[in-house]
Design a protein around this motif. Structure first.
Motif, PDB file in Angstrom:
ATOM      1  N   ILE A 105       0.851  -1.194   0.000  1.00  0.00           N
ATOM      2  CA  ILE A 105       0.000   0.000   0.000  1.00  0.00           C
ATOM      3  C   ILE A 105       0.884   1.240   0.000  1.00  0.00           C
ATOM      4  CG2 ILE A 105      -1.676   1.327   1.336  1.00  0.00           C
ATOM      5  CD1 ILE A 105      -2.755  -1.298   2.410  1.00  0.00           C
ATOM      6  N   GLN A 106       0.631   2.138  -0.936  1.00  0.00           N
ATOM      7  CA  GLN A 106       1.349   3.409  -1.008  1.00  0.00           C
ATOM      8  C   GLN A 106       0.588   4.437  -0.167  1.00  0.00           C
ATOM      9  OE1 GLN A 106       4.290   3.727  -2.480  1.00  0.00           O
ATOM     10  NE2 GLN A 106       4.234   1.592  -3.217  1.00  0.00           N
ATOM     11  N   ILE A 107       1.022   4.595   1.066  1.00  0.00           N
ATOM     12  CA  ILE A 107       0.274   5.442   2.002  1.00  0.00           C
ATOM     13  C   ILE A 107       0.188   6.880   1.507  1.00  0.00           C
ATOM     14  CG2 ILE A 107       0.135   6.251   4.378  1.00  0.00           C
ATOM     15  CD1 ILE A 107       1.808   3.829   5.200  1.00  0.00           C
ATOM     16  N   ARG A 108       1.303   7.427   1.095  1.00  0.00           N
ATOM     17  CA  ARG A 108       1.348   8.832   0.691  1.00  0.00           C
ATOM     18  C   ARG A 108       0.460   9.106  -0.518  1.00  0.00           C
ATOM     19  NH1 ARG A 108       5.045  12.546   2.199  1.00  0.00           N
ATOM     20  NH2 ARG A 108       6.442  10.917   2.961  1.00  0.00           N
ATOM     21  N   ASP A 109       0.320   8.148  -1.409  1.00  0.00           N
ATOM     22  CA  ASP A 109      -0.479   8.342  -2.624  1.00  0.00           C
ATOM     23  C   ASP A 109      -1.956   8.011  -2.416  1.00  0.00           C
ATOM     24  OD1 ASP A 109       1.847   9.064  -3.951  1.00  0.00           O
ATOM     25  OD2 ASP A 109       2.257   7.001  -4.626  1.00  0.00           O
ATOM     26  N   ILE A 132      -7.017  -3.429   6.559  1.00  0.00           N
ATOM     27  CA  ILE A 132      -7.703  -4.720   6.553  1.00  0.00           C
ATOM     28  C   ILE A 132      -7.957  -5.128   5.105  1.00  0.00           C
ATOM     29  CG2 ILE A 132      -9.972  -3.638   6.766  1.00  0.00           C
ATOM     30  CD1 ILE A 132     -10.873  -6.073   8.386  1.00  0.00           C
ATOM     31  N   GLN A 133      -7.638  -6.362   4.790  1.00  0.00           N
ATOM     32  CA  GLN A 133      -7.829  -6.900   3.442  1.00  0.00           C
ATOM     33  C   GLN A 133      -7.185  -6.014   2.369  1.00  0.00           C
ATOM     34  OE1 GLN A 133     -12.036  -7.544   2.959  1.00  0.00           O
ATOM     35  NE2 GLN A 133     -12.102  -9.208   4.457  1.00  0.00           N
ATOM     36  N   ASN A 134      -5.955  -5.661   2.610  1.00  0.00           N
ATOM     37  CA  ASN A 134      -5.147  -4.887   1.659  1.00  0.00           C
ATOM     38  C   ASN A 134      -5.688  -3.474   1.395  1.00  0.00           C
ATOM     39  OD1 ASN A 134      -3.585  -7.195   1.405  1.00  0.00           O
ATOM     40  ND2 ASN A 134      -4.721  -7.923  -0.388  1.00  0.00           N
TER      41      ASN A 134
END
Length: 247
Positions: free
Chosen positions: A43-47, A141-143
């Motif tokens: 997961i790209q948090i910033r994007d 949760i769940q990607n």
């Protein structure tokens, strides 16, 4: 499923905006467990997070979280690299570092004045966060990243505030901000107050009465003069008649 999740997030964000004064950019405190879960699920948090919260975000952490990740060694090396990219917020544990969860809890004390979100996978930390009103909780949760629904503590706080008819300062600011966004403040400023039709000024009434009296006085004097002239004429006529009779 994605549309439903987005609708729920929008609903929850509105709750925190209107009741607790949250504004962009949204400040999100992340711990090592959240960074590790994001790395594992790619997961790209910033994007991705700004799109999910529908607004600009500031990702941040604390020195205690970074030191905790360093102490855990190679297993969380990737999570440490992710956390190092975020802004570091000052905490009160500069000399004596504490655990990441304890540090994040200290950052949201006294009613969460800086309006922090807390992003964590730590169940114990999440339980303690839910016991504080006005603190949004994020987890994976769940990607996917999920914004948890408002806690019972937050709901009870809002209900009590409405029952007591109390408007906190941050809510006043949020209302003013919304008015500015809608252009209501400018319209109200440009509107001119209409003066209600009031009664005449008593002083002006007195002046007008004096003028009327002054105007009436010469007219009355003229009438007296006319009466005197008429009497003189009638007396002159009477005298002339008497003379003509004598003659």
């Amino acid at each position: 499923m994605k549309i439903t999740r987005q609708k729920h997030a929008k609903k929850y964000m509105s709750f925190y905006k209107y009741n607790f004064g949250f504004r962009e950019p949204f400040q999100v405190l992340l711990d090592g467990t959240f960074c590790q879960a994001a790395l594992r699920n790619k997961i790209q948090i910033r994007d991705q997070l700004p799109g999910y919260l529908a607004g600009a975000t500031q990702l941040c952490t604390t020195r205690c979280v970074l030191k905790e990740l360093e102490s855990l060694g190679k297993e969380l090396y990737g999570a440490k690299l992710i956390a190092q990219r975020f802004q570091v917020r000052n905490c009160s544990h500069f000399k004596d570092p504490v655990s990441g969860s304890a540090c994040l809890l200290s950052m949201i004390e006294e009613g969460n004045p800086h309006h922090y979100f807390v992003a964590t996978q730590d169940q114990d930390l999440a339980t303690k966060v839910k016991k504080k009103a006005g603190v949004p909780l994020l987890f994976i949760i769940q990607n996917t990243m999920v914004l948890d629904k408002p806690s019972p503590k937050s709901l009870a706080f809002v209900q009590a505030m409405q029952a007591n008819q109390l408007v906190p300062e941050h809510q006043k600011q949020s209302i003013e901000h919304l008015k500015e966004e809608q252009g209501l403040v400018k319209e109200s400023e440009n509107r001119r107050k209409r003066k209600r039709a009031g009664g005449p000024n008593p002083l002006s009434c007195l002046k007008k009465k004096k003028k009327v009296q002054e105007i009436q006085q010469p007219s009355a004097a003229k009438k007296k003069r006319k009466r005197k002239r008429n009497r003189a004429k009638s007396e002159a006529k009477a005298v002339s008649v008497q003379l003509s009779v004598k003659a």
